[in-house]
Design a protein around this motif. Structure first.
Motif, PDB file in Angstrom:
ATOM      1  N   ILE A 170     -12.735   1.145 -47.209  1.00  0.00           N
ATOM      2  CA  ILE A 170     -11.349   0.962 -46.785  1.00  0.00           C
ATOM      3  C   ILE A 170     -11.280   0.415 -45.364  1.00  0.00           C
ATOM      4  O   ILE A 170     -10.513  -0.503 -45.062  1.00  0.00           O
ATOM      5  CB  ILE A 170     -10.569   2.286 -46.853  1.00  0.00           C
ATOM      6  CG1 ILE A 170     -10.646   2.871 -48.269  1.00  0.00           C
ATOM      7  CG2 ILE A 170      -9.119   2.080 -46.430  1.00  0.00           C
ATOM      8  CD1 ILE A 170     -10.055   1.970 -49.335  1.00  0.00           C
ATOM      9  N   GLU A 171     -12.094   0.968 -44.485  1.00  0.00           N
ATOM     10  CA  GLU A 171     -12.084   0.549 -43.079  1.00  0.00           C
ATOM     11  C   GLU A 171     -13.497   0.597 -42.538  1.00  0.00           C
ATOM     12  O   GLU A 171     -14.196   1.602 -42.683  1.00  0.00           O
ATOM     13  CB  GLU A 171     -11.163   1.457 -42.254  1.00  0.00           C
ATOM     14  CG  GLU A 171     -11.035   1.025 -40.799  1.00  0.00           C
ATOM     15  CD  GLU A 171     -10.060   1.898 -40.030  1.00  0.00           C
ATOM     16  OE1 GLU A 171     -10.160   1.938 -38.798  1.00  0.00           O
ATOM     17  OE2 GLU A 171      -9.213   2.544 -40.681  1.00  0.00           O
ATOM     18  N   PRO A 222      -3.193  -4.605 -44.822  1.00  0.00           N
ATOM     19  CA  PRO A 222      -2.946  -4.464 -46.263  1.00  0.00           C
ATOM     20  C   PRO A 222      -2.063  -5.565 -46.851  1.00  0.00           C
ATOM     21  O   PRO A 222      -2.336  -6.055 -47.950  1.00  0.00           O
ATOM     22  CB  PRO A 222      -2.275  -3.097 -46.368  1.00  0.00           C
ATOM     23  CG  PRO A 222      -2.822  -2.330 -45.211  1.00  0.00           C
ATOM     24  CD  PRO A 222      -2.979  -3.326 -44.108  1.00  0.00           C
ATOM     25  N   ARG A 223      -1.000  -5.965 -46.143  1.00  0.00           N
ATOM     26  CA  ARG A 223      -0.121  -7.012 -46.681  1.00  0.00           C
ATOM     27  C   ARG A 223      -0.876  -8.312 -46.875  1.00  0.00           C
ATOM     28  O   ARG A 223      -0.732  -8.988 -47.897  1.00  0.00           O
ATOM     29  CB  ARG A 223       1.063  -7.244 -45.738  1.00  0.00           C
ATOM     30  CG  ARG A 223       2.059  -8.304 -46.253  1.00  0.00           C
ATOM     31  CD  ARG A 223       3.102  -8.631 -45.198  1.00  0.00           C
ATOM     32  NE  ARG A 223       2.530  -9.311 -44.058  1.00  0.00           N
ATOM     33  CZ  ARG A 223       2.272 -10.623 -44.028  1.00  0.00           C
ATOM     34  NH1 ARG A 223       2.542 -11.373 -45.080  1.00  0.00           N
ATOM     35  NH2 ARG A 223       1.755 -11.183 -42.957  1.00  0.00           N
ATOM     36  N   HIS A 254      -3.430  -8.161 -49.752  1.00  0.00           N
ATOM     37  CA  HIS A 254      -2.758  -8.429 -51.033  1.00  0.00           C
ATOM     38  C   HIS A 254      -2.517  -9.927 -51.195  1.00  0.00           C
ATOM     39  O   HIS A 254      -2.725 -10.491 -52.273  1.00  0.00           O
ATOM     40  CB  HIS A 254      -1.431  -7.675 -51.082  1.00  0.00           C
ATOM     41  CG  HIS A 254      -0.640  -7.936 -52.328  1.00  0.00           C
ATOM     42  ND1 HIS A 254      -0.901  -7.289 -53.520  1.00  0.00           N
ATOM     43  CD2 HIS A 254       0.394  -8.795 -52.581  1.00  0.00           C
ATOM     44  CE1 HIS A 254      -0.064  -7.721 -54.444  1.00  0.00           C
ATOM     45  NE2 HIS A 254       0.729  -8.638 -53.905  1.00  0.00           N
TER      46      HIS A 254
END
Length: 236
Positions: free
Chosen positions: A62-63, A112-113, A116
């Protein structure tokens, strides 16, 4: 393999592979036991990496605390996606794999945006006529070109006539639906273009032509542009 190197390799796998990545997959790729994978995942978490998942379900990075956040404008991100997807289609096998790996890494590092937006990008590259696969180790050729070392190889032309060439490699270009080497040919004493799928028995000679590559490549590209413009003008 040292523990530090093993942890680095594990991070590389988590960045490169499509999530979630199972522990069994990681263990096979790294040639270690499942217990080692679980222990190393815990170690990476302790170092600050945010890794989602657990045994039996797979893991997702995730990170990554070792890499700073990346900032791109939306248009920049679209350009990266288009360029890397094109490389995945037209590049030699090693470059195609690297392009796919780079996309996964970028997706893991943007907000995140934008992740996507990258995953579902509206731009893509489709080639219905892909270049013929190379018949040499293109990685060795790229390395020799960067190091400005002459190379020797057998070459078959369009009429299947074979010659041996020793050249100064200047650059590798996707040109007219083929991957080609732009070079200064010592046999012809002139610029020549060689298709990678017609080259065989590549040998790096060790003879340096540094520091002339950039200047020669510029001249070669200028000649190609001039010949292209003359051809277009003649057909007008």
């Amino acid at each position: 393999m040292s523990r530090t190197h093993r942890l680095f390799q594990l991070m590389q796998h988590l960045r490169r592979l499509s999530p979630p990545v199972t522990a069994q997959h990681l263990a096979c790729d790294m040639d270690v036991s499942l217990r080692t994978v679980y222990r190393d995942i815990d170690a990476l978490r302790g170092l600050g990496a945010v890794i989602d998942g657990e045994a039996g379900f797979g893991f997702t990075l995730i990170e990554d605390a070792t890499l700073p956040p990346l900032g791109f404008e939306d248009d920049e991100l679209e350009a990266l996606v288009l360029g890397l997807r094109d490389v995945a289609v037209i590049g030699d096998p090693a470059l195609a794999k690297a392009a796919e790996s780079a996309l996964v890494k970028i997706q893991a590092r943007v907000p995140p945006r934008q992740a996507h937006r990258l995953k579902h990008a509206i731009l893509d590259a489709q080639r219905f006529r892909r270049p013929c696969p190379p018949t040499i180790d293109v990685g060795r050729l790229r390395s020799a070109t960067w190091e400005e070392l002459c190379v020797r190889f057998a070459y078959s032309d369009a009429a299947a006539q074979q010659t041996e060439r020793t050249v100064r490699p200047l650059g590798i270009v996707y040109l007219d639906q083929n991957n080609v080497l732009l070079a200064w040919c010592l046999l012809r004493q002139d610029f020549r273009t060689f298709r990678l799928d017609r080259m065989h028995d590549l040998e790096v000679t060790g003879t340096s032509f540094r520091p002339h590559r950039v200047a020669l490549l510029r001249q070669h590209l200028e000649r190609i542009r001039a010949e292209s413009c003359a051809h277009d003008a003649g057909g007008a």
